[in-house]
Write a protein that holds these residues in place. Structure first.
Motif, PDB file in Angstrom:
ATOM      1  N   PHE A  63      29.720  36.339  27.293  1.00 54.43           N
ATOM      2  CA  PHE A  63      30.940  35.909  27.980  1.00 54.43           C
ATOM      3  C   PHE A  63      31.759  37.094  28.483  1.00 54.43           C
ATOM      4  O   PHE A  63      32.268  37.073  29.613  1.00 54.43           O
ATOM      5  CB  PHE A  63      31.797  35.032  27.059  1.00 54.43           C
ATOM      6  N   PHE A  64      31.894  38.124  27.680  1.00 53.31           N
ATOM      7  CA  PHE A  64      32.703  39.256  28.119  1.00 53.31           C
ATOM      8  C   PHE A  64      32.034  40.026  29.256  1.00 53.31           C
ATOM      9  O   PHE A  64      32.702  40.534  30.161  1.00 53.31           O
ATOM     10  CB  PHE A  64      33.019  40.196  26.945  1.00 53.31           C
ATOM     11  N   THR A  65      30.720  40.088  29.232  1.00 53.95           N
ATOM     12  CA  THR A  65      30.010  40.731  30.337  1.00 53.95           C
ATOM     13  C   THR A  65      30.282  39.987  31.648  1.00 53.95           C
ATOM     14  O   THR A  65      30.572  40.606  32.681  1.00 53.95           O
ATOM     15  CB  THR A  65      28.494  40.755  30.057  1.00 53.95           C
ATOM     16  N   ILE A  66      30.226  38.657  31.561  1.00 48.33           N
ATOM     17  CA  ILE A  66      30.501  37.861  32.764  1.00 48.33           C
ATOM     18  C   ILE A  66      31.958  38.004  33.169  1.00 48.33           C
ATOM     19  O   ILE A  66      32.284  38.121  34.358  1.00 48.33           O
ATOM     20  CB  ILE A  66      30.159  36.376  32.502  1.00 48.33           C
ATOM     21  N   MET A  67      32.851  38.040  32.205  1.00 49.71           N
ATOM     22  CA  MET A  67      34.282  38.140  32.514  1.00 49.71           C
ATOM     23  C   MET A  67      34.581  39.436  33.258  1.00 49.71           C
ATOM     24  O   MET A  67      35.332  39.456  34.231  1.00 49.71           O
ATOM     25  CB  MET A  67      35.096  38.065  31.215  1.00 49.71           C
ATOM     26  N   ILE A  68      33.994  40.532  32.782  1.00 45.87           N
ATOM     27  CA  ILE A  68      34.337  41.839  33.351  1.00 45.87           C
ATOM     28  C   ILE A  68      33.515  42.136  34.607  1.00 45.87           C
ATOM     29  O   ILE A  68      34.041  42.691  35.581  1.00 45.87           O
ATOM     30  CB  ILE A  68      34.123  42.939  32.285  1.00 45.87           C
ATOM     31  N   TYR A  69      32.242  41.790  34.590  1.00 44.62           N
ATOM     32  CA  TYR A  69      31.361  42.175  35.696  1.00 44.62           C
ATOM     33  C   TYR A  69      30.959  41.017  36.611  1.00 44.62           C
ATOM     34  O   TYR A  69      30.338  41.241  37.651  1.00 44.62           O
ATOM     35  CB  TYR A  69      30.074  42.827  35.134  1.00 44.62           C
ATOM     36  N   GLY A  70      31.298  39.806  36.251  1.00 43.36           N
ATOM     37  CA  GLY A  70      30.909  38.653  37.048  1.00 43.36           C
ATOM     38  C   GLY A  70      31.769  38.523  38.297  1.00 43.36           C
ATOM     39  O   GLY A  70      32.791  39.199  38.441  1.00 43.36           O
ATOM     40  N   PRO A  71      31.321  37.628  39.210  1.00 40.52           N
ATOM     41  CA  PRO A  71      32.083  37.462  40.456  1.00 40.52           C
ATOM     42  C   PRO A  71      33.485  36.919  40.185  1.00 40.52           C
ATOM     43  O   PRO A  71      33.697  36.146  39.262  1.00 40.52           O
ATOM     44  CB  PRO A  71      31.255  36.444  41.250  1.00 40.52           C
ATOM     45  N   THR A  72      34.434  37.351  41.011  1.00 41.63           N
ATOM     46  CA  THR A  72      35.793  36.830  40.909  1.00 41.63           C
ATOM     47  C   THR A  72      36.209  36.307  42.280  1.00 41.63           C
ATOM     48  O   THR A  72      35.672  36.717  43.301  1.00 41.63           O
ATOM     49  CB  THR A  72      36.788  37.910  40.464  1.00 41.63           C
ATOM     50  N   SER A  73      37.153  35.415  42.267  1.00 46.11           N
ATOM     51  CA  SER A  73      37.614  34.841  43.535  1.00 46.11           C
ATOM     52  C   SER A  73      39.051  34.385  43.370  1.00 46.11           C
ATOM     53  O   SER A  73      39.528  34.176  42.253  1.00 46.11           O
ATOM     54  CB  SER A  73      36.729  33.650  43.932  1.00 46.11           C
ATOM     55  N   GLY A  74      39.730  34.233  44.476  1.00 46.51           N
ATOM     56  CA  GLY A  74      41.092  33.703  44.441  1.00 46.51           C
ATOM     57  C   GLY A  74      42.058  34.648  43.750  1.00 46.51           C
ATOM     58  O   GLY A  74      41.968  35.871  43.852  1.00 46.51           O
ATOM     59  N   LEU A  75      42.962  34.050  42.946  1.00 48.78           N
ATOM     60  CA  LEU A  75      44.039  34.824  42.323  1.00 48.78           C
ATOM     61  C   LEU A  75      43.667  35.311  40.925  1.00 48.78           C
ATOM     62  O   LEU A  75      44.522  35.576  40.134  1.00 48.78           O
ATOM     63  CB  LEU A  75      45.290  33.954  42.203  1.00 48.78           C
ATOM     64  N   ALA A  76      42.378  35.413  40.609  1.00 52.94           N
ATOM     65  CA  ALA A  76      41.964  35.685  39.230  1.00 52.94           C
ATOM     66  C   ALA A  76      42.428  37.046  38.732  1.00 52.94           C
ATOM     67  O   ALA A  76      42.745  37.940  39.505  1.00 52.94           O
ATOM     68  CB  ALA A  76      40.444  35.593  39.137  1.00 52.94           C
ATOM     69  N   VAL A  77      42.374  37.181  37.424  1.00 51.17           N
ATOM     70  CA  VAL A  77      42.765  38.405  36.738  1.00 51.17           C
ATOM     71  C   VAL A  77      41.885  39.574  37.149  1.00 51.17           C
ATOM     72  O   VAL A  77      42.363  40.680  37.385  1.00 51.17           O
ATOM     73  CB  VAL A  77      42.653  38.187  35.208  1.00 51.17           C
ATOM     74  N   GLY A  78      40.571  39.317  37.228  1.00 52.96           N
ATOM     75  CA  GLY A  78      39.581  40.385  37.427  1.00 52.96           C
ATOM     76  C   GLY A  78      39.599  41.035  38.794  1.00 52.96           C
ATOM     77  O   GLY A  78      40.210  40.557  39.719  1.00 52.96           O
TER      78      GLY A  78
ATOM     79  N   GLY B  61      45.166  49.564  33.845  1.00 56.62           N
ATOM     80  CA  GLY B  61      45.472  48.133  33.838  1.00 56.62           C
ATOM     81  C   GLY B  61      44.444  47.251  33.168  1.00 56.62           C
ATOM     82  O   GLY B  61      44.595  46.022  33.165  1.00 56.62           O
ATOM     83  N   PHE B  62      43.396  47.834  32.580  1.00 56.64           N
ATOM     84  CA  PHE B  62      42.316  47.007  31.987  1.00 56.64           C
ATOM     85  C   PHE B  62      42.855  46.167  30.839  1.00 56.64           C
ATOM     86  O   PHE B  62      42.607  44.963  30.761  1.00 56.64           O
ATOM     87  CB  PHE B  62      41.170  47.919  31.511  1.00 56.64           C
ATOM     88  N   LEU B  63      43.589  46.813  29.954  1.00 49.98           N
ATOM     89  CA  LEU B  63      44.083  46.090  28.774  1.00 49.98           C
ATOM     90  C   LEU B  63      45.079  45.006  29.180  1.00 49.98           C
ATOM     91  O   LEU B  63      45.072  43.904  28.634  1.00 49.98           O
ATOM     92  CB  LEU B  63      44.728  47.076  27.799  1.00 49.98           C
ATOM     93  N   GLU B  64      45.920  45.339  30.173  1.00 52.30           N
ATOM     94  CA  GLU B  64      46.904  44.350  30.628  1.00 52.30           C
ATOM     95  C   GLU B  64      46.212  43.145  31.268  1.00 52.30           C
ATOM     96  O   GLU B  64      46.654  42.013  31.129  1.00 52.30           O
ATOM     97  CB  GLU B  64      47.868  44.965  31.656  1.00 52.30           C
ATOM     98  N   ARG B  65      45.119  43.418  31.970  1.00 51.16           N
ATOM     99  CA  ARG B  65      44.414  42.319  32.648  1.00 51.16           C
ATOM    100  C   ARG B  65      43.658  41.452  31.660  1.00 51.16           C
ATOM    101  O   ARG B  65      43.693  40.223  31.719  1.00 51.16           O
ATOM    102  CB  ARG B  65      43.409  42.869  33.676  1.00 51.16           C
ATOM    103  N   TYR B  66      42.937  42.096  30.731  1.00 48.60           N
ATOM    104  CA  TYR B  66      41.984  41.338  29.900  1.00 48.60           C
ATOM    105  C   TYR B  66      42.396  41.131  28.441  1.00 48.60           C
ATOM    106  O   TYR B  66      41.798  40.318  27.753  1.00 48.60           O
ATOM    107  CB  TYR B  66      40.614  42.028  29.916  1.00 48.60           C
ATOM    108  N   GLY B  67      43.412  41.892  27.992  1.00 47.19           N
ATOM    109  CA  GLY B  67      43.736  41.873  26.564  1.00 47.19           C
ATOM    110  C   GLY B  67      43.970  40.483  26.000  1.00 47.19           C
ATOM    111  O   GLY B  67      43.306  40.057  25.040  1.00 47.19           O
TER     112      GLY B  67
END
Lengths: 64, 306
Positions: free
Chosen positions: B291-306, B121-127
């Motif tokens: 930016f991509f490092t933060i997107m993939i490895y940064g904190p996520t919350s709520g209904l986010a993609v990550g 699901g990585f590509l579907e989430r972040y593509g």
């Protein structure tokens, strides 16, 4: 020698004062302008202060 | 005989005095009259007209024998196509942007194949978000590169517009993307911090007013962008994004257009000093990595993609 001049508001004012002093033999004339306050600082060498003040006043500016 | 010269930069009595004194040095000049944007020189004999223009240019004023009127968009586009030399910086900007965008996409594709292909699901989430983020990085980067290619005095009004537009649009773009991928906290922090910095960096051209305008716009755009990303995540965000990207990028490109008209064109005091493609690409690449490092490895919350 440095003077503070009131009424300067644009680059043309810088040109006018620079040329007025250089015409009297001043050297190393440097002029900076605070456009918002309409005040300029004029630094120069090789010219008597009194002569410089008269030249600047003749151009329509006030020396503070 | 008379010669009319158009000069749109005459703002006060000092300007007329400077120009008058410069033109009076020419022999056979009988009178010099100033109109709203023009100078009419009456002379007894022929005058070297190009020298007259050069004299006025040397005093720091734009001057020409044709009136200075703002071109329509169609006229500008035609001028752009027919005068590549005049718009060499703008042509470079477009080339650098296209090359950088595809290079970034290629590098990210290789990185995905090497490191993330096995993650379901990585590509579907972040593509799609990678595409939008690359567009944002390249567009903002190109606009900054274009602005910094020209060195000169920027009026307070134009400087505030520059700071505000850079801050607001950067904040919106980064905020919406990270709001969707990482949620409210990360989205707001990343967008607000980066957009405030971008607003400051570009707004400082005209002093504290541009800086404040840029930072305020960056703060506002970053927070509002993240809020939009979060709120629309469960409400057709993928349908919203193309419209949002087109409008926001149109404003960013419009800023470059405005800068050329208001600051660059016919301005004899502007120096042209563009940096090389390698510098442009390096900064875009660095921004993409961060930016991509933060997107993939940064904190996520709520209904986010990550």
């Amino acid at each position: 020698m440095e003077l503070t001049v009131k009424g300067m508001h644009c680059n043309s004012c810088k040109i006018i004062i620079t040329e007025a002093l250089e015409d009297l033999g001043a050297k190393n004339v440097k002029v900076s302008v605070d456009e918002k306050k309409q005040i300029g600082r004029v630094a120069f060498e090789n010219l008597d202060q009194a002569q410089a003040v008269i030249a600047i006043k003749n151009e329509g500016y006030a020396v503070i | 005989m008379q010669t009319t010269i158009y000069c749109p930069d005459i703002t006060c009595g000092s300007c007329t005095k400077v120009i008058k004194r410069s033109l009076e040095k020419y022999p056979h000049v009988e009178s010099i009259a100033f109109g709203k944007d023009s100078i009419t020189v009456v002379h007894a004999q022929e005058l070297p007209s190009e020298d007259l223009l050069r004299t006025i240019h040397e005093r720091g004023f734009r001057a020409d024998f044709e009136p200075f009127t703002r071109k329509t968009f169609r006229e500008r586009f035609r001028d752009f196509r027919e005068n590549k030399e005049k718009y060499s910086v703008e042509y470079s900007m477009i080339q650098y942007s296209i090359i950088t965008f595809f290079l970034l996409m290629a590098i990210e594709a290789v990185t995905y194949l090497a490191l993330y292909r096995s993650q379901p699901g990585f590509l579907e989430r972040y593509g799609i978000w990678a595409l939008y983020l690359n567009l944002a990085i390249v567009s903002i980067g190109a606009a900054i590169w274009h602005f910094k290619s020209y060195r000169g005095e920027v009026s307070t009004m134009v400087g505030m517009m520059i700071g505000m537009t850079f801050g607001m649009q950067s904040g919106f773009l980064i905020g919406v993307i990270f709001g969707a991928t990482n949620g409210m906290f990360t989205g707001t922090m990343i967008a607000m911090l980066s957009a405030t910095l971008i607003g400051w960096y570009n707004g400082k051209c005209c002093g504290i007013m541009g800086i404040l305008e840029g930072m305020m716009a960056g703060t506002m755009g970053g927070i509002m962008g993240a809020m939009t990303g979060v709120m629309l995540f469960a409400d057709h965000i993928l349908l919203f994004m193309p419209f949002f990207m087109i409008i926001t990028l149109f404003v960013v490109w419009g800023l470059s257009y405005m800068l050329y008209e208001e600051f660059v064109e016919d301005n004899p005091k502007v120096k042209v000093q563009p940096t090389a493609f390698t510098t442009f690409f390096s900064y875009c690449f660095l921004a993409a990595v961060i930016f991509f490092t933060i997107m993939i490895y940064g904190p996520t919350s709520g209904l986010a993609v990550g």
